[in-house]
Design a protein around this motif. Structure first.
Motif, PDB file in Angstrom:
ATOM      1  N   VAL A 193       0.787  -1.147  -0.052  1.00  0.00           N
ATOM      2  CA  VAL A 193       0.020   0.041  -0.125  1.00  0.00           C
ATOM      3  C   VAL A 193       1.032   1.118  -0.216  1.00  0.00           C
ATOM      4  N   ASN A 194       1.933   1.101   0.810  1.00  0.00           N
ATOM      5  CA  ASN A 194       3.004   2.446   0.966  1.00  0.00           C
ATOM      6  C   ASN A 194       2.162   3.596   1.146  1.00  0.00           C
ATOM      7  N   PRO A 195       1.319   3.452   2.354  1.00  0.00           N
ATOM      8  CA  PRO A 195       0.569   4.921   2.812  1.00  0.00           C
ATOM      9  C   PRO A 195       1.584   5.844   3.130  1.00  0.00           C
ATOM     10  N   LYS A 196       1.041   6.989   3.125  1.00  0.00           N
ATOM     11  CA  LYS A 196       1.450   8.367   3.892  1.00  0.00           C
ATOM     12  C   LYS A 196       1.409   8.303   5.190  1.00  0.00           C
ATOM     13  N   VAL A 197       0.525   7.639   5.907  1.00  0.00           N
ATOM     14  CA  VAL A 197       0.439   7.829   7.454  1.00  0.00           C
ATOM     15  C   VAL A 197      -0.185   6.294   7.768  1.00  0.00           C
ATOM     16  N   ILE A 198       0.278   5.910   9.012  1.00  0.00           N
ATOM     17  CA  ILE A 198      -0.217   4.558   9.596  1.00  0.00           C
ATOM     18  C   ILE A 198      -0.781   5.014  11.046  1.00  0.00           C
ATOM     19  N   LEU A 199      -2.021   4.609  11.332  1.00  0.00           N
ATOM     20  CA  LEU A 199      -2.808   4.881  12.386  1.00  0.00           C
ATOM     21  C   LEU A 199      -2.786   3.333  13.051  1.00  0.00           C
ATOM     22  N   ALA A 200      -2.006   3.432  14.395  1.00  0.00           N
ATOM     23  CA  ALA A 200      -2.050   2.199  15.228  1.00  0.00           C
ATOM     24  C   ALA A 200      -2.784   2.300  16.357  1.00  0.00           C
ATOM     25  N   MET A 201      -3.862   1.388  16.063  1.00  0.00           N
ATOM     26  CA  MET A 201      -5.058   1.596  17.163  1.00  0.00           C
ATOM     27  C   MET A 201      -4.968   0.629  18.399  1.00  0.00           C
ATOM     28  N   GLY A 202      -4.706   1.040  19.465  1.00  0.00           N
ATOM     29  CA  GLY A 202      -4.656   0.434  20.929  1.00  0.00           C
ATOM     30  C   GLY A 202      -3.116  -0.222  20.927  1.00  0.00           C
ATOM     31  N   ASN A 203      -2.949  -0.895  21.933  1.00  0.00           N
ATOM     32  CA  ASN A 203      -1.506  -1.219  22.803  1.00  0.00           C
ATOM     33  C   ASN A 203      -1.008  -2.456  21.597  1.00  0.00           C
ATOM     34  N   THR A 204      -1.713  -3.276  21.070  1.00  0.00           N
ATOM     35  CA  THR A 204      -1.191  -4.279  20.371  1.00  0.00           C
ATOM     36  C   THR A 204      -0.622  -3.852  19.173  1.00  0.00           C
ATOM     37  N   ALA A 205      -1.338  -3.164  18.429  1.00  0.00           N
ATOM     38  CA  ALA A 205      -0.946  -2.589  17.136  1.00  0.00           C
ATOM     39  C   ALA A 205       0.406  -1.582  17.431  1.00  0.00           C
ATOM     40  N   GLY A 217      -0.061   5.378  26.585  1.00  0.00           N
ATOM     41  CA  GLY A 217      -0.141   6.539  27.041  1.00  0.00           C
ATOM     42  C   GLY A 217       1.064   7.311  26.552  1.00  0.00           C
ATOM     43  N   ALA A 218       2.478   6.611  26.843  1.00  0.00           N
ATOM     44  CA  ALA A 218       3.562   7.077  26.486  1.00  0.00           C
ATOM     45  C   ALA A 218       4.013   7.459  25.162  1.00  0.00           C
ATOM     46  N   LEU A 219       3.029   6.404  24.345  1.00  0.00           N
ATOM     47  CA  LEU A 219       3.544   6.432  22.661  1.00  0.00           C
ATOM     48  C   LEU A 219       2.487   7.678  22.134  1.00  0.00           C
ATOM     49  N   ARG A 220       1.308   7.865  22.800  1.00  0.00           N
ATOM     50  CA  ARG A 220       0.759   8.868  22.181  1.00  0.00           C
ATOM     51  C   ARG A 220       0.924  10.259  22.059  1.00  0.00           C
ATOM     52  N   ASN A 221       0.605  10.879  21.400  1.00  0.00           N
ATOM     53  CA  ASN A 221       1.209  12.323  20.948  1.00  0.00           C
ATOM     54  C   ASN A 221       2.572  12.512  20.366  1.00  0.00           C
ATOM     55  N   HIS A 222       3.042  11.279  19.703  1.00  0.00           N
ATOM     56  CA  HIS A 222       4.267  11.599  19.029  1.00  0.00           C
ATOM     57  C   HIS A 222       4.269  11.179  17.878  1.00  0.00           C
ATOM     58  N   ILE A 223       5.156  11.848  16.714  1.00  0.00           N
ATOM     59  CA  ILE A 223       5.116  11.345  15.368  1.00  0.00           C
ATOM     60  C   ILE A 223       6.044  10.152  15.415  1.00  0.00           C
ATOM     61  N   HIS A 224       5.618   8.871  15.423  1.00  0.00           N
ATOM     62  CA  HIS A 224       6.445   7.870  15.347  1.00  0.00           C
ATOM     63  C   HIS A 224       6.939   7.470  13.697  1.00  0.00           C
ATOM     64  N   ARG A 225       7.802   6.667  13.506  1.00  0.00           N
ATOM     65  CA  ARG A 225       8.048   6.191  12.085  1.00  0.00           C
ATOM     66  C   ARG A 225       8.236   4.766  12.057  1.00  0.00           C
ATOM     67  N   PHE A 226       7.493   4.345  11.150  1.00  0.00           N
ATOM     68  CA  PHE A 226       7.601   2.746  10.637  1.00  0.00           C
ATOM     69  C   PHE A 226       8.131   2.670   9.095  1.00  0.00           C
ATOM     70  N   ARG A 227       9.223   2.228   9.183  1.00  0.00           N
ATOM     71  CA  ARG A 227      10.111   2.383   7.712  1.00  0.00           C
ATOM     72  C   ARG A 227       9.945   3.591   7.020  1.00  0.00           C
ATOM     73  N   GLY A 228      10.016   4.617   8.031  1.00  0.00           N
ATOM     74  CA  GLY A 228      10.130   6.203   7.513  1.00  0.00           C
ATOM     75  C   GLY A 228       8.613   6.872   7.466  1.00  0.00           C
ATOM     76  N   ILE A 229       7.716   5.575   7.464  1.00  0.00           N
ATOM     77  CA  ILE A 229       6.312   6.088   7.315  1.00  0.00           C
ATOM     78  C   ILE A 229       5.780   6.764   8.666  1.00  0.00           C
TER      79      ILE A 229
END
Ligand code: URA
Ligand code: SF4
Length: 263
Positions: A193-205, A217-229
């Motif tokens: 798909v090579n999306p522009k953004v990934i939305l990870a919903m919940g702990n497991t994702a 809670g610690a991960l929210r409100n940051h812009i993370h990167r998965f393979r640069g995405i």
């Protein structure tokens, strides 16, 4: 235990798990992060306080980066060689790589546009998903559809999928070995798909895609990167059904995702 005590306990467990900013514990107070709010609300979801920073026009700071290698073109692994989302779905349909294959009704590979700009990732199929073979079609799915509509994204324009493609019995959390067995499908889907953004919903994702044990809670409100995405973390829609106080922070999160889609 009285109903209200049980409810309060469940709420505290959720807060602890999901790392809300205003977790208030008495006994476990020592394990809280420094700087957490210490105001004690009356127990129960109705009084729950979830503090979120006021949305600003600035994007949140960078977070975790995770860069698993892309598919190896010379690999003989059929998942890595899958040329389309349909190819991935066909492989998933025949998959017996983990124990979840024994109890599933249908596999739920994921669905949506092959050219989606957003990939939304949940945990695993629930009952309705297992019956229909489609992701997020139960109550949590209805809420997800509304959340996406709120940022002007019709569901069909998003690629919606899960960490594991078969339903864990009784909707338990997928185990580490099941996640590890299933992950190559998701990696390949994201690559295709090579999306522009990934939305990870919940702990497991969130924890799986970022390869971290940090709390939601610690991960929210940051812009993370998965393979640069860019990857944005938010609550799982099923958690929102249990605790409507998380709707506001979720709204903040999806607006961040929407801004990244625009930019
Ligand atoms: N919850 C999930 O994580 N995924 C679904 O597909 C449905 C509910
Ligand atoms: Fe295969 Fe994933 Fe289903 Fe396990 S959950 S059987 S790895 S498709």
């Amino acid at each position: 235990m009285t109903d209200s005590r049980a409810l309060a306990l469940e709420y505290l467990k959720q807060q602890q798990l999901l790392g809300g900013d205003s977790v208030i514990l008495t006994e476990e107070a020592g394990s809280r992060e420094q700087g957490a709010d210490t105001t004690a609300p009356a127990p129960g979801p109705a009084q729950a306080i979830v503090a979120t920073p006021a949305p600003s026009s600035q994007l949140p700071a960078p977070g975790v980066s995770f860069d698993p290698p892309n598919a190896d073109l010379f690999s003989t692994d059929p998942i890595q060689r899958a040329a389309s989302l349909q190819d991935v779905a066909t492989l998933v349909a025949a998959c017996r790589k983990c124990g979840l294959c024994d109890t599933r009704t249908k596999t739920v590979p994921g669905e949506g546009a092959a050219t989606a700009r957003l990939v939304a990732v949940g945990e695993g199929p629930g009952r309705t998903e297992d019956e229909t073979g489609r992701p997020f079609v139960g109550r949590a799915g209805e809420l997800l559809t509304k959340i996406l509509a709120a940022i002007d994204l019709p569901r069909e324009q998003v690629f919606i999928c899960n960490i594991v493609k078969c339903r864990p019995p009784e909707n338990r959390q997928p185990q580490f070995d099941e996640i590890a067995a299933c992950l190559p499908y998701l990696y390949r889907q994201i690559e295709l798909v090579n999306p522009k953004v990934i939305l990870a919903m919940g702990n497991t994702a969130a924890q799986t895609l970022l390869n971290t044990r940090q709390s939601l809670g610690a991960l929210r409100n940051h812009i993370h990167r998965f393979r640069g995405i860019p990857l944005v973390v938010t609550y799982h829609p099923a958690a929102l059904l249990r605790n409507p106080n998380w709707k506001r922070p979720t709204w903040d999160d999806v607006r961040i995702a929407a801004r990244l889609l625009e930019g």
